[in-house]
Enzyme design. Structure first.
Site, PDB file in Angstrom:
ATOM      1  N   GLU A 159       0.796  -1.239   0.000  1.00 16.46           N
ATOM      2  CA  GLU A 159       0.000   0.000   0.000  1.00 16.46           C
ATOM      3  C   GLU A 159       0.829   1.290   0.000  1.00 16.46           C
ATOM      4  O   GLU A 159       0.598   2.169   0.829  1.00 16.46           O
ATOM      5  CB  GLU A 159      -0.948  -0.009   1.203  1.00 16.46           C
ATOM      6  CG  GLU A 159      -1.875  -1.210   1.194  1.00 16.46           C
ATOM      7  CD  GLU A 159      -2.862  -1.230   2.371  1.00 16.46           C
ATOM      8  OE1 GLU A 159      -2.730  -0.398   3.284  1.00 16.46           O
ATOM      9  OE2 GLU A 159      -3.763  -2.090   2.364  1.00 16.46           O
ATOM     10  N   ASN A 203       2.272  -5.087  -3.328  1.00 16.91           N
ATOM     11  CA  ASN A 203       0.878  -5.426  -3.024  1.00 16.91           C
ATOM     12  C   ASN A 203       0.060  -4.163  -2.735  1.00 16.91           C
ATOM     13  O   ASN A 203       0.517  -3.264  -2.019  1.00 16.91           O
ATOM     14  CB  ASN A 203       0.868  -6.334  -1.776  1.00 16.91           C
ATOM     15  CG  ASN A 203      -0.462  -6.998  -1.520  1.00 16.91           C
ATOM     16  OD1 ASN A 203      -1.037  -7.627  -2.409  1.00 16.91           O
ATOM     17  ND2 ASN A 203      -0.978  -6.869  -0.299  1.00 16.91           N
ATOM     18  N   HIS A 238     -10.343  -6.627  -2.036  1.00 15.98           N
ATOM     19  CA  HIS A 238     -11.419  -6.592  -1.030  1.00 15.98           C
ATOM     20  C   HIS A 238     -12.604  -5.906  -1.694  1.00 15.98           C
ATOM     21  O   HIS A 238     -12.660  -4.671  -1.751  1.00 15.98           O
ATOM     22  CB  HIS A 238     -10.969  -5.788   0.195  1.00 15.98           C
ATOM     23  CG  HIS A 238      -9.856  -6.431   0.945  1.00 15.98           C
ATOM     24  ND1 HIS A 238     -10.000  -7.613   1.634  1.00 15.98           N
ATOM     25  CD2 HIS A 238      -8.551  -6.058   1.118  1.00 15.98           C
ATOM     26  CE1 HIS A 238      -8.848  -7.938   2.204  1.00 15.98           C
ATOM     27  NE2 HIS A 238      -7.957  -7.022   1.900  1.00 15.98           N
ATOM     28  N   GLU A 267      -5.849 -10.975  -1.338  1.00 13.82           N
ATOM     29  CA  GLU A 267      -6.661 -10.803  -0.116  1.00 13.82           C
ATOM     30  C   GLU A 267      -8.151 -10.816  -0.446  1.00 13.82           C
ATOM     31  O   GLU A 267      -8.930 -10.006   0.072  1.00 13.82           O
ATOM     32  CB  GLU A 267      -6.297  -9.486   0.583  1.00 13.82           C
ATOM     33  CG  GLU A 267      -4.813  -9.349   0.888  1.00 13.82           C
ATOM     34  CD  GLU A 267      -4.453  -8.062   1.624  1.00 13.82           C
ATOM     35  OE1 GLU A 267      -5.356  -7.417   2.191  1.00 13.82           O
ATOM     36  OE2 GLU A 267      -3.258  -7.706   1.632  1.00 13.82           O
ATOM     37  N   ASP A 269     -12.003 -11.047  -0.789  1.00 18.13           N
ATOM     38  CA  ASP A 269     -13.286 -11.321  -0.102  1.00 18.13           C
ATOM     39  C   ASP A 269     -14.369 -10.459  -0.745  1.00 18.13           C
ATOM     40  O   ASP A 269     -14.085  -9.423  -1.336  1.00 18.13           O
ATOM     41  CB  ASP A 269     -13.224 -11.136   1.427  1.00 18.13           C
ATOM     42  CG  ASP A 269     -12.546  -9.871   1.916  1.00 18.13           C
ATOM     43  OD1 ASP A 269     -12.519  -8.861   1.182  1.00 18.13           O
ATOM     44  OD2 ASP A 269     -12.052  -9.881   3.065  1.00 18.13           O
TER      45      ASP A 269
END
Ligand code: XIL
Length: 348
Positions: A159, A203, A238, A267, A269
């Site tokens: 990030e 990432n 996400h 990651e 979801d």
């Protein structure tokens, strides 16, 4: 000598072999796990692990049967690994590394340099650029050398790119303020030196599809790649349930492939507003289906890692008010429609 059918060994043998045949068939016909299905396609499907849950049998068994790659949800972050300066604590992280090794799961390392979940001693100190660089180098080198041969890929930096104009490496976070915008490049230099065999990832979130942040990440990767400092990019993913892969994702994946970079969904979801309904679960299943189809259609996408796997343990309810149930197993480890959708994609 006369003997009745009851005494003859032949029918008994026949019955025994038939029983064996039926039993074998049952085993063979048992539905395969995601892990087995992914393995057949040379793909990696995985989940983030919350170390305290490893003590739970259902959790452990589901993890090792269903997935062939994993990552720690928190145990590899700097606050966990270096709680005091120069003092490293590898207990939890080693536990996951051992689990991964025993059960033949690949292990990702998340994450070496991030402005969040830093140890208190670091975030509350005053540091010169040089001190910041030395701290970063010591952390990266010690951690990567500790896990050499056990962690195959590292999220070296997490990030770092801003969410707004002027898009580019943040200078408003701890590392940007202490070191300057070249903190990203420095981190990758240290990482390459620490373990030349490891696959090095950048990432981030919000840079998966088309858009100015994806363009800024691409420019950063281009510069790093020109110096052979980066190998892959992690798309956190996400997302809200209802998400579908569109042309922007394909175009972004393809330009990264042309740059020679691999991609992992790191990651994943799909959250929605609680309470859950059959309709919401069906929509969510379609989002998971869309993502996996997209992954399998792009040769440089190597893995799809979920941020957890059971709704019993997920960051979503703690970070998104009123939302949850974002994963593929319910609170009791029962597969949800999203699980069936993934299995279906892998089968066809
Ligand atoms: C989250 C964890 O899931 C939480 O348990 C923790 O409290 C905060 O961090 N992006 C990332 C992950 O890169 O490390 C974050 O994980 C979720 C967002």
């Amino acid at each position: 000598m006369p003997h009745g059918p009851g005494c003859s060994p032949l029918p008994l043998l026949l019955i025994a072999s038939l029983t064996l045949l039926v039993a074998t068939h049952r085993v063979l016909a048992a539905p395969s796990t995601l892990r087995e299905l992914a393995q057949q396609r040379g793909f990696h499907i995985g989940a983030a692990v919350a170390i305290p849950f490893l003590a739970d049998t259902d959790y452990r068994e589901t993890l090792r049967h269903q997935f062939n790659i994993c990552v720690a949800e928190n145990a590899f972050k700097m606050e966990s690994l270096q709680p005091y300066r120069h003092q490293f604590n590898f207990n939890d992280a080693d536990q996951l590394a051992a689990f991964a090794q025993t059960n033949h799961l690949r292990l990702r390392g998340h994450t070496l340099v991030w402005h969040s979940q830093m140890p208190w001693w670091l975030s509350h100190g005053q540091w010169t650029r040089d001190e910041g660089l030395r701290i970063m180098e010591e952390h990266i080198t010690t951690v990567m050398q500790h896990f050499k041969g056990k962690v195959y890929a590292w999220d070296v930096v997490n990030e770092a790119v801003s969410d707004q104009a002027p898009w580019g490496v943040r200078t408003d976070n701890f590392w940007g303020k202490t070191v300057g915008a070249d903190y990203v490049e420095k981190a990758f230099e240290f990482a390459r030196r620490a373990d030349s065999q490891a696959v090095l990832y950048y990432n981030d979130y919000g840079a998966e599809g088309a858009g100015p942040k994806a363009d800024a990440v691409f420019q950063l990767l281009k510069q790093l790649k020109a110096k052979n400092l980066v190998d892959g990019v992690g798309w956190q993913s996400h997302f809200e349930s209802g998400w579908k892969a569109d042309k922007g994702y394909v175009a972004n994946a393809q330009r990264l492939a042309q740059l020679g970079l691999e991609i992992s969904i790191t990651e994943l979801d799909f959250r929605f507003t609680l309470p859950s309904t059959p309709e919401k679960l069906a929509t969510q299943a379609e989002s998971y289906r869309s993502m996996l189809r997209f992954c399998l259609s792009q040769p440089n996408i190597k893995a799809m890692v979920l941020w957890g796997f059971t709704d019993k343990s997920s960051w979503i309810p703690h970070f998104f008010k009123g939302q949850g149930d974002a994963l593929i197993f319910d609170q009791n480890y029962r597969p949800k429609p999203a699980y069936d959708a993934l299995a279906d994609v892998l089968l066809h």
